[in-house]
Design a protein around this motif. Structure first.
Motif, PDB file in Angstrom:
ATOM      1  N   ASP A   1      96.551  47.060  20.849  1.00  7.38           N
ATOM      2  CA  ASP A   1      96.361  47.852  22.060  1.00  7.38           C
ATOM      3  C   ASP A   1      97.484  48.878  22.207  1.00  7.38           C
ATOM      4  O   ASP A   1      98.622  48.516  22.531  1.00  7.38           O
ATOM      5  CB  ASP A   1      96.309  46.923  23.268  1.00  7.38           C
ATOM      6  CG  ASP A   1      95.977  47.631  24.572  1.00  7.38           C
ATOM      7  OD1 ASP A   1      95.928  48.883  24.589  1.00  7.38           O
ATOM      8  OD2 ASP A   1      95.772  46.930  25.573  1.00  7.38           O
ATOM      9  N   THR A   2      97.176  50.142  21.995  1.00  5.93           N
ATOM     10  CA  THR A   2      98.196  51.194  22.112  1.00  5.93           C
ATOM     11  C   THR A   2      98.662  51.368  23.551  1.00  5.93           C
ATOM     12  O   THR A   2      99.757  51.884  23.778  1.00  5.93           O
ATOM     13  CB  THR A   2      97.679  52.546  21.567  1.00  5.93           C
ATOM     14  OG1 THR A   2      96.500  52.910  22.277  1.00  5.93           O
ATOM     15  CG2 THR A   2      97.414  52.472  20.083  1.00  5.93           C
ATOM     16  N   ASN A   3      97.866  50.923  24.516  1.00  7.19           N
ATOM     17  CA  ASN A   3      98.292  51.012  25.914  1.00  7.19           C
ATOM     18  C   ASN A   3      99.532  50.163  26.178  1.00  7.19           C
ATOM     19  O   ASN A   3     100.365  50.519  27.017  1.00  7.19           O
ATOM     20  CB  ASN A   3      97.163  50.607  26.861  1.00  7.19           C
ATOM     21  CG  ASN A   3      96.047  51.630  26.861  1.00  7.19           C
ATOM     22  OD1 ASN A   3      96.278  52.828  26.778  1.00  7.19           O
ATOM     23  ND2 ASN A   3      94.816  51.153  26.915  1.00  7.19           N
ATOM     24  N   ILE A   4      99.664  49.044  25.470  1.00  5.87           N
ATOM     25  CA  ILE A   4     100.859  48.205  25.606  1.00  5.87           C
ATOM     26  C   ILE A   4     102.080  48.997  25.150  1.00  5.87           C
ATOM     27  O   ILE A   4     103.126  48.981  25.796  1.00  5.87           O
ATOM     28  CB  ILE A   4     100.718  46.899  24.793  1.00  5.87           C
ATOM     29  CG1 ILE A   4      99.627  46.010  25.394  1.00  5.87           C
ATOM     30  CG2 ILE A   4     102.049  46.145  24.738  1.00  5.87           C
ATOM     31  CD1 ILE A   4      99.294  44.799  24.555  1.00  5.87           C
TER      32      ILE A   4
ATOM     33  N   ILE B   1     101.861  44.080  20.696  1.00  5.52           N
ATOM     34  CA  ILE B   1     101.195  45.269  20.164  1.00  5.52           C
ATOM     35  C   ILE B   1     100.459  44.922  18.875  1.00  5.52           C
ATOM     36  O   ILE B   1      99.300  45.305  18.680  1.00  5.52           O
ATOM     37  CB  ILE B   1     102.211  46.414  19.931  1.00  5.52           C
ATOM     38  CG1 ILE B   1     102.766  46.905  21.275  1.00  5.52           C
ATOM     39  CG2 ILE B   1     101.573  47.558  19.151  1.00  5.52           C
ATOM     40  CD1 ILE B   1     103.993  47.800  21.149  1.00  5.52           C
TER      41      ILE B   1
ATOM     42  N   GLN C   1      99.855  57.045  17.324  1.00  6.51           N
ATOM     43  CA  GLN C   1      98.821  56.726  18.305  1.00  6.51           C
ATOM     44  C   GLN C   1      97.456  57.262  17.903  1.00  6.51           C
ATOM     45  O   GLN C   1      96.448  56.606  18.095  1.00  6.51           O
ATOM     46  CB  GLN C   1      99.170  57.336  19.658  1.00  6.51           C
ATOM     47  CG  GLN C   1     100.054  56.483  20.492  1.00  6.51           C
ATOM     48  CD  GLN C   1     100.193  57.112  21.854  1.00  6.51           C
ATOM     49  OE1 GLN C   1     100.753  58.194  21.984  1.00  6.51           O
ATOM     50  NE2 GLN C   1      99.690  56.443  22.847  1.00  6.51           N
TER      51      GLN C   1
ATOM     52  N   THR D   1      97.328  42.480  19.506  1.00  6.98           N
ATOM     53  CA  THR D   1      96.177  43.055  20.204  1.00  6.98           C
ATOM     54  C   THR D   1      95.705  44.391  19.621  1.00  6.98           C
ATOM     55  O   THR D   1      94.554  44.761  19.802  1.00  6.98           O
ATOM     56  CB  THR D   1      96.516  43.298  21.685  1.00  6.98           C
ATOM     57  OG1 THR D   1      97.559  44.281  21.766  1.00  6.98           O
ATOM     58  CG2 THR D   1      96.944  42.011  22.368  1.00  6.98           C
TER      59      THR D   1
END
Length: 128
Positions: A80-83, A75, A106, A78
């Protein structure tokens, strides 16, 4: 460079926090205190307060996130909040306390000062 979550890494982060000064965060982020327990051989404790990472848990935290080191590293590397969402849905992230406060991370918009601090932390972090 310091190994992620090592004592030397926390020392580096503390110095970067100090030199960063005021982060000019929106109130929702500036006032948020969240603990994290990173599960590994020996758990590592940290907290987010005032938009900065600190070693250990804070007494005034509204929530505690439990997460494994690899997922947290992914997290952070990257952004990347999707992770994080996927990890939560599959049980790799557990939240004790005020879940809405954690979920607000988020949608929180970091300030340019906070982005610069986290960029400096990443530059000084070695992931395994």
């Amino acid at each position: 460079m310091s190994l992620f979550l090592s004592p030397a890494w926390f020392d580096t982060v503390a110095k970067l926090n100090e030199s960063a000064g005021e982060l000019n965060l929106p109130p929702a982020l500036a006032n948020l205190v969240v603990n994290a327990t990173i599960e590994q051989d020996s758990p590592t404790l940290l907290h987010l307060k005032g938009g900065k990472i600190h070693q250990g848990h804070a007494d005034d935290a509204v929530s505690t996130i439990k997460i494994d080191q690899e997922t947290l590293g992914d997290i952070i590397k990257t952004g990347d909040t999707n992770i994080a969402i996927e990890a939560f849905m599959t049980g790799k992230i557990r939240i004790d306390g005020d879940m809405s406060a954690v979920m607000s991370l988020q949608s929180a918009k970091p300030s340019p000062e906070q982005k610069a601090l986290f960029k400096d932390i990443l530059k000084n972090t070695e992931f395994t």
